[in-house]
Design an enzyme around this catalytic site. Structure first.
Site: not given
Ligand code: UD1
Ligand code: UDP
Length: 368
Positions: A238, A118, A96, A207, A205, A132
């Site tokens: 996160h 999924e 999602d 939004r 984490h 999502e």
């Molecule tokens: C995204 C997904 C969410 C998922 C989550 C898993 C969308 C809109 N959101 O949200 O569905 O649950 O990933 O974690 O698709 N950043 C880093 N390094 C990284 C990753 C993120 O610096 O490796 C920081 C960056 O500043 C980035 C911000 O986190 O701009 C947000 O990342 P983003 O993928 O937009 O949102 P998530 O909250 O991670």
């Molecule tokens: N996870 C990880 N390291 C962490 C926190 C979570 O490897 O420090 C793993 C967790 O076991 C799961 C996945 O990341 O498999 C979940 O990711 P996240 O919560 O970012 O996304 P969501 O599932 O909410 O989309």
């Protein structure tokens, strides 16, 4: 030979897609091309290394504090010429995220079949989780094949009018992934600090929680450590700066709250296995919890994953400070409540989902 184009971009997609990629790559009747959008960067790398998956393409789209517009526009812009050039027979997306949604849109515009892994999860509220819930509904609408992880998800698809011939209940590849993550160890620094205490793992984490929800969650954490002096909380934060600023404001200067960088998935799963309780707004963690034997309190108002709640491992708490404290206290105060949650049965399949999906895709092409 048929060409499959697999796209993912975030940590949870990578964890749940890599087992499938490995299975697809064993097949000689497909060519499997892997593309990451790079929506996540640091959080993606260790997963690719663990599974030894080397993407053929990396769109490298991540920006600091990116918006939904950033992710969707750079994904569609960069994917379009690539997919147009490769002309795959199908595109495979997961879950999602906006990576999955934007990729599906490109597939639809280019009239290339999309396969959704999924599929069928629903809260029926487009703003919870945001974005999502909208993403997954839109992906399912367009997809030629939907792989649902449970009966409930399958039933949602059929109820919405999807052709039963195009939908399959196959379990969740999250359970397949656990076979690769069972040998980890807890970081030595963390291990020393949690000795003799009851460990709570925290992740947050979402939004939709940026506007007050995170502060409310973090306040409950502070109060729980004040109420229970045998509790220590580990929070692998996160990378999102919107999450971190609230964490640094509220959770520092407390020697029983340990803030750290995101953990690699092996260390994270060993942390969960050692935890008395996990508090999270994550989707994937709700799926893993029953198999890792760790009770989970979900820090969201709604969940699309009712199965683990019905199985008994997960409780929905929302983001209200007092409600979180009350639910957590009930688990910390009552061994029998805790043990019942810990011993529930995993409702997400037998760890053979990637294999089932691969066979169904083979038949799909054989019949096409
Ligand atoms: C995204 C997904 C969410 C998922 C989550 C898993 C969308 C809109 N959101 O949200 O569905 O649950 O990933 O974690 O698709 N950043 C880093 N390094 C990284 C990753 C993120 O610096 O490796 C920081 C960056 O500043 C980035 C911000 O986190 O701009 C947000 O990342 P983003 O993928 O937009 O949102 P998530 O909250 O991670
Ligand atoms: N996870 C990880 N390291 C962490 C926190 C979570 O490897 O420090 C793993 C967790 O076991 C799961 C996945 O990341 O498999 C979940 O990711 P996240 O919560 O970012 O996304 P969501 O599932 O909410 O989309």
């Amino acid at each position: 030979m048929k060409t499959l184009f697999v796209v993912f971009g975030t940590r949870p997609e990578a964890i749940k897609m890599c087992p499938l990629v490995l299975e697809l790559k064993k097949q000689t009747c497909f060519k499997t091309i892997v593309c990451t959008t790079g929506q996540h960067k640091e959080m993606l790398r260790p997963i690719l290394e663990l599974f030894n998956v080397v993407p053929d393409y990396d769109l490298d789209i991540m920006k600091q504090d990116q918006t939904l517009f950033d992710i969707s526009s750079s994904t569609t812009e960069k994917l379009r010429p690539l997919i147009d050039k490769i002309q795959p027979d199908a595109i495979i997306v997961h879950g999602d995220t906006t990576t999955a949604f934007a990729t599906t849109l490109v597939g639809y515009y280019l009239r290339i079949p999309v396969i959704h892994v999924e599929a069928g999860l629903r809260t029926n509220d487009s703003f919870s989780p945001y974005p999502e819930e909208f993403n997954r509904c839109a992906i399912d609408k367009i997809s030629s094949i939907c792989f649902a992880p449970t009966n409930k998800a399958y039933a949602n698809l059929i109820q919405e009018g999807k052709d039963p011939e195009s939908c399959y209940n196959v379990g969740n590849t999250a359970i397949d992934a656990l076979k690769y993550t069972s040998n980890g160890n807890i970081d030595k620094n963390i291990e020393d600090k949690i000795k003799g205490k009851r460990l709570i793992t925290l992740t947050a984490h979402r939004r939709e929680s940026f506007d007050g929800g995170l502060e409310s969650i973090f306040k409950s954490i502070v109060e729980i450590t004040q109420k229970y002096d045998d509790v220590v909380v580990v929070y692998p934060m996160h990378k999102n700066p919107n999450v971190r600023k609230h964490a640094y404001d509220i959770l520092t200067n407390n020697d029983r709250i340990i803030l750290c960088e995101p953990l690699d998935v092996l260390s994270f799963h060993s942390l969960m296995k050692k935890s008395y309780l996990t508090l999270t707004d994550s989707g994937g963690i709700q799926e893993e919890a029953p198999s890792l034997g760790c009770p989970v309190v979900v820090l969201r108002d709604k969940t699309e994953r009712m199965e683990a709640i019905e199985a008994g491992t997960v409780v929905l708490a929302g983001t209200d400070t007092n409600r979180i404290i009350s639910i957590v206290s009930n688990i910390l105060d009552n061994n029998e409540v805790h043990d019942k949650m810990k011993n529930a049965i995993n409702p997400y399949g037998d760890g053979m989902t990637s294999n089932k999906i691969t066979n169904i895709i083979k038949n799909y092409f054989a019949e096409a």
